[in-house]
Design a protein around this motif. Structure first.
Motif, PDB file in Angstrom:
ATOM      1  N   VAL A 206       0.863  -1.182   0.000  1.00  0.00           N
ATOM      2  CA  VAL A 206       0.000   0.000   0.000  1.00  0.00           C
ATOM      3  C   VAL A 206       0.900   1.232   0.000  1.00  0.00           C
ATOM      4  O   VAL A 206       1.741   1.396   0.888  1.00  0.00           O
ATOM      5  CB  VAL A 206      -0.927   0.022   1.223  1.00  0.00           C
ATOM      6  CG1 VAL A 206      -1.751   1.308   1.248  1.00  0.00           C
ATOM      7  CG2 VAL A 206      -1.842  -1.196   1.218  1.00  0.00           C
ATOM      8  N   TYR A 207       0.703   2.059  -0.990  1.00  0.00           N
ATOM      9  CA  TYR A 207       1.524   3.260  -1.150  1.00  0.00           C
ATOM     10  C   TYR A 207       0.735   4.471  -0.649  1.00  0.00           C
ATOM     11  O   TYR A 207      -0.384   4.727  -1.116  1.00  0.00           O
ATOM     12  CB  TYR A 207       1.904   3.451  -2.621  1.00  0.00           C
ATOM     13  CG  TYR A 207       3.007   2.528  -3.056  1.00  0.00           C
ATOM     14  CD1 TYR A 207       2.789   1.146  -3.168  1.00  0.00           C
ATOM     15  CD2 TYR A 207       4.284   3.005  -3.364  1.00  0.00           C
ATOM     16  CE1 TYR A 207       3.811   0.295  -3.551  1.00  0.00           C
ATOM     17  CE2 TYR A 207       5.301   2.166  -3.751  1.00  0.00           C
ATOM     18  CZ  TYR A 207       5.058   0.802  -3.844  1.00  0.00           C
ATOM     19  OH  TYR A 207       6.068  -0.044  -4.228  1.00  0.00           O
ATOM     20  N   CYS A 208       1.336   5.189   0.273  1.00  0.00           N
ATOM     21  CA  CYS A 208       0.705   6.363   0.863  1.00  0.00           C
ATOM     22  C   CYS A 208       1.566   7.590   0.584  1.00  0.00           C
ATOM     23  O   CYS A 208       2.797   7.503   0.611  1.00  0.00           O
ATOM     24  CB  CYS A 208       0.566   6.228   2.375  1.00  0.00           C
ATOM     25  SG  CYS A 208      -0.504   4.908   2.920  1.00  0.00           S
ATOM     26  N   CYS A 209       0.929   8.713   0.362  1.00  0.00           N
ATOM     27  CA  CYS A 209       1.690   9.944   0.232  1.00  0.00           C
ATOM     28  C   CYS A 209       1.619  10.722   1.539  1.00  0.00           C
ATOM     29  O   CYS A 209       0.645  10.611   2.294  1.00  0.00           O
ATOM     30  CB  CYS A 209       1.213  10.788  -0.933  1.00  0.00           C
ATOM     31  SG  CYS A 209      -0.457  11.409  -0.818  1.00  0.00           S
ATOM     32  N   LYS A 210       2.662  11.469   1.780  1.00  0.00           N
ATOM     33  CA  LYS A 210       2.734  12.334   2.957  1.00  0.00           C
ATOM     34  C   LYS A 210       3.177  13.705   2.516  1.00  0.00           C
ATOM     35  O   LYS A 210       4.086  13.836   1.686  1.00  0.00           O
ATOM     36  CB  LYS A 210       3.724  11.785   3.983  1.00  0.00           C
ATOM     37  CG  LYS A 210       3.726  12.574   5.294  1.00  0.00           C
ATOM     38  CD  LYS A 210       4.738  12.042   6.291  1.00  0.00           C
ATOM     39  CE  LYS A 210       6.109  12.603   6.070  1.00  0.00           C
ATOM     40  NZ  LYS A 210       7.030  12.328   7.186  1.00  0.00           N
ATOM     41  N   VAL A 211       2.551  14.703   3.060  1.00  0.00           N
ATOM     42  CA  VAL A 211       2.871  16.082   2.726  1.00  0.00           C
ATOM     43  C   VAL A 211       3.115  16.853   4.010  1.00  0.00           C
ATOM     44  O   VAL A 211       2.328  16.753   4.954  1.00  0.00           O
ATOM     45  CB  VAL A 211       1.713  16.720   1.925  1.00  0.00           C
ATOM     46  CG1 VAL A 211       1.896  18.222   1.825  1.00  0.00           C
ATOM     47  CG2 VAL A 211       1.622  16.109   0.545  1.00  0.00           C
ATOM     48  N   ASN A 212       4.191  17.594   4.033  1.00  0.00           N
ATOM     49  CA  ASN A 212       4.456  18.504   5.145  1.00  0.00           C
ATOM     50  C   ASN A 212       4.048  19.894   4.687  1.00  0.00           C
ATOM     51  O   ASN A 212       4.678  20.476   3.806  1.00  0.00           O
ATOM     52  CB  ASN A 212       5.940  18.456   5.518  1.00  0.00           C
ATOM     53  CG  ASN A 212       6.265  19.366   6.679  1.00  0.00           C
ATOM     54  OD1 ASN A 212       6.883  20.425   6.523  1.00  0.00           O
ATOM     55  ND2 ASN A 212       5.850  18.977   7.869  1.00  0.00           N
ATOM     56  N   GLY A 213       2.974  20.389   5.256  1.00  0.00           N
ATOM     57  CA  GLY A 213       2.470  21.680   4.808  1.00  0.00           C
ATOM     58  C   GLY A 213       1.783  22.416   5.926  1.00  0.00           C
ATOM     59  O   GLY A 213       1.681  21.920   7.055  1.00  0.00           O
ATOM     60  N   ARG A 214       1.314  23.622   5.613  1.00  0.00           N
ATOM     61  CA  ARG A 214       0.626  24.385   6.652  1.00  0.00           C
ATOM     62  C   ARG A 214      -0.525  25.179   6.084  1.00  0.00           C
ATOM     63  O   ARG A 214      -0.519  25.590   4.926  1.00  0.00           O
ATOM     64  CB  ARG A 214       1.597  25.315   7.377  1.00  0.00           C
ATOM     65  CG  ARG A 214       2.097  26.507   6.578  1.00  0.00           C
ATOM     66  CD  ARG A 214       3.024  27.349   7.432  1.00  0.00           C
ATOM     67  NE  ARG A 214       3.513  28.534   6.737  1.00  0.00           N
ATOM     68  CZ  ARG A 214       2.951  29.726   6.831  1.00  0.00           C
ATOM     69  NH1 ARG A 214       1.879  29.911   7.572  1.00  0.00           N
ATOM     70  NH2 ARG A 214       3.471  30.761   6.177  1.00  0.00           N
ATOM     71  N   LEU A 215      -1.496  25.367   6.954  1.00  0.00           N
ATOM     72  CA  LEU A 215      -2.592  26.270   6.654  1.00  0.00           C
ATOM     73  C   LEU A 215      -2.167  27.673   7.036  1.00  0.00           C
ATOM     74  O   LEU A 215      -1.241  27.853   7.825  1.00  0.00           O
ATOM     75  CB  LEU A 215      -3.841  25.856   7.437  1.00  0.00           C
ATOM     76  CG  LEU A 215      -4.309  24.410   7.248  1.00  0.00           C
ATOM     77  CD1 LEU A 215      -5.476  24.109   8.179  1.00  0.00           C
ATOM     78  CD2 LEU A 215      -4.692  24.161   5.814  1.00  0.00           C
ATOM     79  N   LEU A 216      -2.829  28.672   6.504  1.00  0.00           N
ATOM     80  CA  LEU A 216      -2.513  30.058   6.833  1.00  0.00           C
ATOM     81  C   LEU A 216      -2.653  30.261   8.336  1.00  0.00           C
ATOM     82  O   LEU A 216      -3.633  29.850   8.943  1.00  0.00           O
ATOM     83  CB  LEU A 216      -3.454  30.996   6.082  1.00  0.00           C
ATOM     84  CG  LEU A 216      -3.148  32.490   6.191  1.00  0.00           C
ATOM     85  CD1 LEU A 216      -1.780  32.802   5.614  1.00  0.00           C
ATOM     86  CD2 LEU A 216      -4.222  33.302   5.492  1.00  0.00           C
ATOM     87  N   HIS A 217      -1.648  30.883   8.945  1.00  0.00           N
ATOM     88  CA  HIS A 217      -1.596  31.186  10.383  1.00  0.00           C
ATOM     89  C   HIS A 217      -1.351  29.963  11.260  1.00  0.00           C
ATOM     90  O   HIS A 217      -1.447  30.050  12.488  1.00  0.00           O
ATOM     91  CB  HIS A 217      -2.878  31.883  10.869  1.00  0.00           C
ATOM     92  CG  HIS A 217      -3.223  33.124  10.110  1.00  0.00           C
ATOM     93  ND1 HIS A 217      -2.307  34.133   9.879  1.00  0.00           N
ATOM     94  CD2 HIS A 217      -4.369  33.514   9.497  1.00  0.00           C
ATOM     95  CE1 HIS A 217      -2.877  35.092   9.172  1.00  0.00           C
ATOM     96  NE2 HIS A 217      -4.128  34.735   8.924  1.00  0.00           N
ATOM     97  N   TYR A 218      -1.057  28.822  10.649  1.00  0.00           N
ATOM     98  CA  TYR A 218      -0.794  27.626  11.429  1.00  0.00           C
ATOM     99  C   TYR A 218       0.624  27.139  11.173  1.00  0.00           C
ATOM    100  O   TYR A 218       1.257  27.502  10.194  1.00  0.00           O
ATOM    101  CB  TYR A 218      -1.792  26.518  11.068  1.00  0.00           C
ATOM    102  CG  TYR A 218      -3.188  26.752  11.605  1.00  0.00           C
ATOM    103  CD1 TYR A 218      -4.068  27.595  10.954  1.00  0.00           C
ATOM    104  CD2 TYR A 218      -3.618  26.118  12.778  1.00  0.00           C
ATOM    105  CE1 TYR A 218      -5.339  27.815  11.439  1.00  0.00           C
ATOM    106  CE2 TYR A 218      -4.887  26.335  13.265  1.00  0.00           C
ATOM    107  CZ  TYR A 218      -5.743  27.181  12.595  1.00  0.00           C
ATOM    108  OH  TYR A 218      -7.007  27.395  13.081  1.00  0.00           O
TER     109      TYR A 218
END
Length: 120
Positions: free
Chosen positions: A92-104
């Protein structure tokens, strides 16, 4: 709210190719590293490949020269081109993203995964 939607998994013969996609849906403001991980039955999840915001890539030794990770920043999408597949790539292949919402602050977001099966 942020969702990661993966697609492109399926059944492929030994030596075949697949292309996985992972689209980030939602009001994400900024994305840092994007990556693909996989988990085979009975095994722990392992890193497959990552790509930073400036395009630097990193691969597991087992996929170097066969898989290529890329991203389209305008579409908030990361891809995994899988060539010369082997039965041991099954999982099972999963993607991961390191990101942020505005002000977070930055946070890791995971997709639910897509099954890849390589038949011998």
């Amino acid at each position: 709210q942020v969702q990661l939607v993966e697609s492109g998994g399926g059944l492929v013969q030994d030596g075949g190719s697949l292309r996985l996609s992972c689209a980030v849906i939602g009001r994400i403001f900024s994305i840092n590293t994007m990556g693909w991980y996989r988990q085979a039955p009975g095994n722990q999840r392992e890193l497959v490949a990552t790509i930073t915001s400036d395009g630097s890539t990193n691969y597991a030794d087992s996929v170097k020269g066969r898989f290529t990770i890329s991203r389209d920043n305008a579409k908030n999408t990361v891809y995994l081109q899988m060539n010369a597949t082997k039965p041991e790539d099954t999982g099972v292949y999963c993607c991961k993203v390191n990101g942020r919402l505005l002000h977070y602050a930055f946070n890791d977001y995971w997709g639910r995964g897509t099954q890849v099966t390589v038949s011998s």
